[in-house]
Structure formats: structure tokens, C-alpha cells
Design an enzyme around this catalytic site. Structure first.
Site, mmCIF file in Angstrom:
data_model
loop_
_atom_site.group_PDB
_atom_site.id
_atom_site.type_symbol
_atom_site.label_atom_id
_atom_site.label_comp_id
_atom_site.label_asym_id
_atom_site.label_seq_id
_atom_site.Cartn_x
_atom_site.Cartn_y
_atom_site.Cartn_z
ATOM 1 N N MET A 1 46.111 21.172 79.408
ATOM 2 C CA MET A 1 46.632 19.929 78.836
ATOM 3 C C MET A 1 47.898 19.499 79.581
ATOM 4 O O MET A 1 48.687 18.698 79.072
ATOM 5 C CB MET A 1 46.899 20.095 77.344
ATOM 6 C CG MET A 1 45.614 20.407 76.575
ATOM 7 S SD MET A 1 45.684 19.973 74.842
ATOM 8 C CE MET A 1 47.027 20.990 74.300
ATOM 9 N N GLN B 157 41.939 17.819 69.157
ATOM 10 C CA GLN B 157 42.271 19.195 68.787
ATOM 11 C C GLN B 157 43.656 19.299 68.147
ATOM 12 O O GLN B 157 44.094 20.382 67.783
ATOM 13 C CB GLN B 157 42.145 20.146 69.977
ATOM 14 C CG GLN B 157 43.247 20.062 71.016
ATOM 15 C CD GLN B 157 42.991 21.013 72.178
ATOM 16 O OE1 GLN B 157 42.040 20.851 72.931
ATOM 17 N NE2 GLN B 157 43.837 22.024 72.305
ATOM 18 N N SER C 105 54.770 28.595 77.936
ATOM 19 C CA SER C 105 54.011 27.621 77.179
ATOM 20 C C SER C 105 54.543 26.230 77.507
ATOM 21 O O SER C 105 55.751 26.062 77.726
ATOM 22 C CB SER C 105 54.189 27.878 75.673
ATOM 23 O OG SER C 105 53.759 26.759 74.935
ATOM 24 N N LYS D 140 46.818 34.102 76.205
ATOM 25 C CA LYS D 140 47.871 33.511 75.368
ATOM 26 C C LYS D 140 47.220 32.867 74.136
ATOM 27 O O LYS D 140 47.729 32.950 73.024
ATOM 28 C CB LYS D 140 48.629 32.469 76.194
ATOM 29 C CG LYS D 140 49.405 31.447 75.406
ATOM 30 C CD LYS D 140 50.789 31.917 75.181
ATOM 31 C CE LYS D 140 51.666 30.990 74.383
ATOM 32 N NZ LYS D 140 51.213 29.662 74.112
ATOM 33 N N HIS E 156 52.857 25.253 84.039
ATOM 34 C CA HIS E 156 53.851 26.296 84.321
ATOM 35 C C HIS E 156 53.139 27.427 85.058
ATOM 36 O O HIS E 156 51.927 27.334 85.326
ATOM 37 C CB HIS E 156 54.506 26.769 83.013
ATOM 38 C CG HIS E 156 53.524 27.124 81.932
ATOM 39 N ND1 HIS E 156 52.687 28.212 82.013
ATOM 40 C CD2 HIS E 156 53.211 26.510 80.765
ATOM 41 C CE1 HIS E 156 51.933 28.273 80.933
ATOM 42 N NE2 HIS E 156 52.224 27.232 80.154
ATOM 43 N N GLN F 288 41.226 31.207 70.922
ATOM 44 C CA GLN F 288 40.498 30.163 71.648
ATOM 45 C C GLN F 288 39.531 30.791 72.661
ATOM 46 O O GLN F 288 38.384 30.348 72.805
ATOM 47 C CB GLN F 288 41.497 29.261 72.373
ATOM 48 C CG GLN F 288 40.880 28.322 73.384
ATOM 49 C CD GLN F 288 41.895 27.366 73.968
ATOM 50 O OE1 GLN F 288 42.194 26.348 73.360
ATOM 51 N NE2 GLN F 288 42.438 27.675 75.126
ATOM 52 N N GLY G 88 52.028 30.182 84.111
ATOM 53 C CA GLY G 88 50.856 30.721 83.394
ATOM 54 C C GLY G 88 49.595 29.972 83.809
ATOM 55 O O GLY G 88 48.571 30.579 84.157
ATOM 56 N N HIS G 89 49.681 28.637 83.812
ATOM 57 C CA HIS G 89 48.535 27.828 84.261
ATOM 58 C C HIS G 89 48.198 28.147 85.720
ATOM 59 O O HIS G 89 47.031 28.290 86.082
ATOM 60 C CB HIS G 89 48.864 26.334 84.181
ATOM 61 C CG HIS G 89 49.091 25.806 82.789
ATOM 62 N ND1 HIS G 89 50.295 25.296 82.383
ATOM 63 C CD2 HIS G 89 48.261 25.688 81.730
ATOM 64 C CE1 HIS G 89 50.202 24.878 81.127
ATOM 65 N NE2 HIS G 89 48.976 25.111 80.699
#
Ligand code: AMP
Length: 284
Positions: A28, A59, A183, A147, A32, A151, A34-35
Site C-alpha cells: 500500500m 480493507q 511499518s 509482520k 520502507h 494476513q 521491510g517492503h
């Protein structure tokens, strides 16, 4: 990096590249590290890596959360260029949902606990967008962060229900130096709040280390006290089986236990999880 905003143009491009393995990383935005770790895993495994940035309205169960969701598209494009992502798919809401008809899914008890319980409709919205993306892209692999542990379990179940051949690959949580899980929502925290939020991971580690000497009840109390001391509110802490996601009350109820927490700091909702123990060889 190629950027596509229209489904048809992306499909045309994919048709020309139909013999390549495709790795897909849905996001989305407000990217960062993490992505980017997901993009890197995809690049290592697939011949073509596609990242999507789409803030999926269906969502979000609270309009103000959707409105306040961070959007940093220029910076995102630069970050994706820097890691040499092949394709960015950047659709509008109309491209994604031209008919505005949404499906209702049944994920059984996987979706009735934790995030499913606290964010009604959330996983149904996630499943709609993922089914649509998978239909357009037909990825060989799709990468999701642990994370969002629940999901990841839902997406695996969805893929099974739909009989798709896409392999769902779970990727470890990347954290800031102080332990806070990276996040997009951290963008909305002040530096001081980021420091305070470090207690979340520190307390989870403490629970993991003391698991043999405390009960689940005591661990929950300890966690609640610790976050409240840092002026945050605990939405929930749950210990659950890492495969079925069903909460447990005693450690001996499962041989694979994951702690799931949601903490509110200011107006920001942070989720995190940590495997407390696992005597199983493969994780979901
Ligand atoms: P989002 O943009 O928040 O929807 O996240 C897109 C993907 O990145 C999801 O599969 C997330 O689980 C994953 N992700 C988000 N934060 C992290 C993180 N700190 N470490 C690893 N993956 C993450």
C-alpha cells in the site's frame, strides 16, 4: 522500471513476457526497508518482479484510517528504482474494481480472531484485492511479510480455496534498530513516540525469554503494564497456535506459539508478533 496504471497495459506487457517466472509484491506504499526486503527476495527467486502500490479502500474499516494512511509516491518510485524493481503497478480504484462488486469469503476461524475480530471486514477486503491482483498478474510467487502474520495465513488459505498455483512466500519482519517493527504507519509517529514504541518488541522478547517461568495470564499482564507505562493503550495481546491462529490459555496447548499484539499510540495503531516457541519444522 516500467510503471503501469492500467490493467490492460500491464496484461499486454505480461503477455509479451509470458515465459518468465513472476514474483509479485503487493503493497500500500509509503515504502520502507521491510517492503524492499520482499522485493529483494522476489528478485532472487523470479525472473520478473512486480510491485503494486494500491491503498485498498475496502480493507479499511475506519474512514479516518484510510484518509490518514501515508502516501509518499515520489519517494516510493525512487526506492523501487534503487532496488531495480522491474515493474510498478499503480492502479486507480476504478481499474481495480470497475464493477464495484465484492465477493464474500469464508476463512472460518482463521478470520474470527485478533485482527479479524478487531477490524470487521478487513480480511474480506484483503481477499478481494488479492484475488483481483492474482487474476491480473498470475504470479508464480507472491511475497508477504510475517509482520501481517494473520494476513499471510489468510492469503495462503485463499490461494488454496481458489486452487491457484501461485506459491505464497512468507518473509521475516524487518525492525528498526530499537526493535520497533517497520511499518508505513510509523511515518505518523514522532521521534519520541518511536522511542516509546520500542517497548512493544522489548516486552515480547522478555515474554519469550521468561516463558518457562510465567503463565500466559502473567505474560499478558506484564505486557499491558509495560505498554501503559509508556503511555500507550493495549488493544489486545493474544497467544495463539501459529498454524490455526486459535488463542491458547496454557503454554502446553500448542507446540508452536506466536504472540500477537496491537497497541495504540496517539492515533496510530501498531501491530506486531513474535514466535514464542516452535517445535515444528515448517511455519505457515
Ligand atoms: P503494506 O504496505 O503495509 O500493506 O505491506 C505490504 C507487504 O509488506 C505486506 O506483505 C507486509 O506484511 C509487508 N511488510 C510490512 N512491514 C514489514 C516489515 N517490517 N517487515 C517485513 N515485511 C513487512
Amino acid at each position: 522500471m516500467l510503471v503501469f496504471k492500467s490493467v490492460n497495459e500491464l496484461k499486454q506487457f505480461l503477455f509479451q513476457n509470458k515465459h518468465k517466472t513472476i514474483g509479485f509484491v503487493p503493497t500500500m506504499g509509503a515504502l520502507h526497508q521491510g517492503h524492499l526486503s520482499l522485493i529483494n527476495q522476489s528478485k532472487n527467486k523470479a525472473e520478473l518482479t512486480i510491485c503494486s502500490i494500491f491503498v485498498n479502500p475496502i480493507q479499511f474499516n475506519k474512514p479516518e484510517d484510510l484518509e490518514n494512511y501515508p502516501r509518499t509516491i515520489e519517494r516510493d518510485i525512487q526506492l523501487l528504482e534503487d532496488v531495480a524493481c522491474d515493474v510498478l503497478f499503480l492502479p486507480s480504484v476504478n481499474e481495480m474494481y470497475p464493477t464495484k462488486q465484492y465477493k464474500n469469503y469464508d476463512f472460518g476461524t482463521l478470520a474470527t480472531v485478533m485482527e479479524g475480530e478487531h477490524r470487521p471486514g478487513h480480511f474480506n477486503g484483503v481477499a478481494n484485492v488479492i484475488e483481483r491482483f492474482f487474476d491480473i498478474i498470475q504470479p508464480t510467487y507472491a511475497f508477504f511479510g510475517e509482520k501481517d502474520f494473520q494476513q499471510l495465513a489468510i492469503v495462503k488459505d485463499l490461494t488454496k480455496q481458489l486452487g491457484l498455483s501461485t506459491e505464497i512466500i512468507g518473509c521475516p519482519i524487518l525492525r528498526e534498530n530499537n526493535g520497533l517493527a517497520m511499518s508505513s504507519r510509523n511515518e505518523r509517529l514522532t521521534a519520541e513516540e518511536r522511542n516509546r514504541a520500542a517497548i512493544i518488541y522489548r516486552s515480547l522478547i522478555q515474554i519469550k525469554n521468561n516463558q518457562k517461568t510465567s503463565t500466559i495470564e502473567q505474560a499478558k499482564k506484564m505486557f499491558k503494564t509495560a505498554v501503559e507505562q509508556e503511555k500507550m493503550n493495549l488493544e489486545y495481546i493474544e497467544f495463539a497456535d501459529g498454524t490455526t491462529l486459535q488463542p491458547i490459555k496454557e503454554w502446553n496447548e500448542t507446540n508452536y506459539c506466536v504472540a500477537f499484539v496491537t497497541v495504540i499510540i496517539g492515533k496510530v495503531r501498531l501491530i506486531d508478533n513474535l514466535t514464542i516457541y516452535s517445535n515444528v519444522t515448517s511455519t505457515p
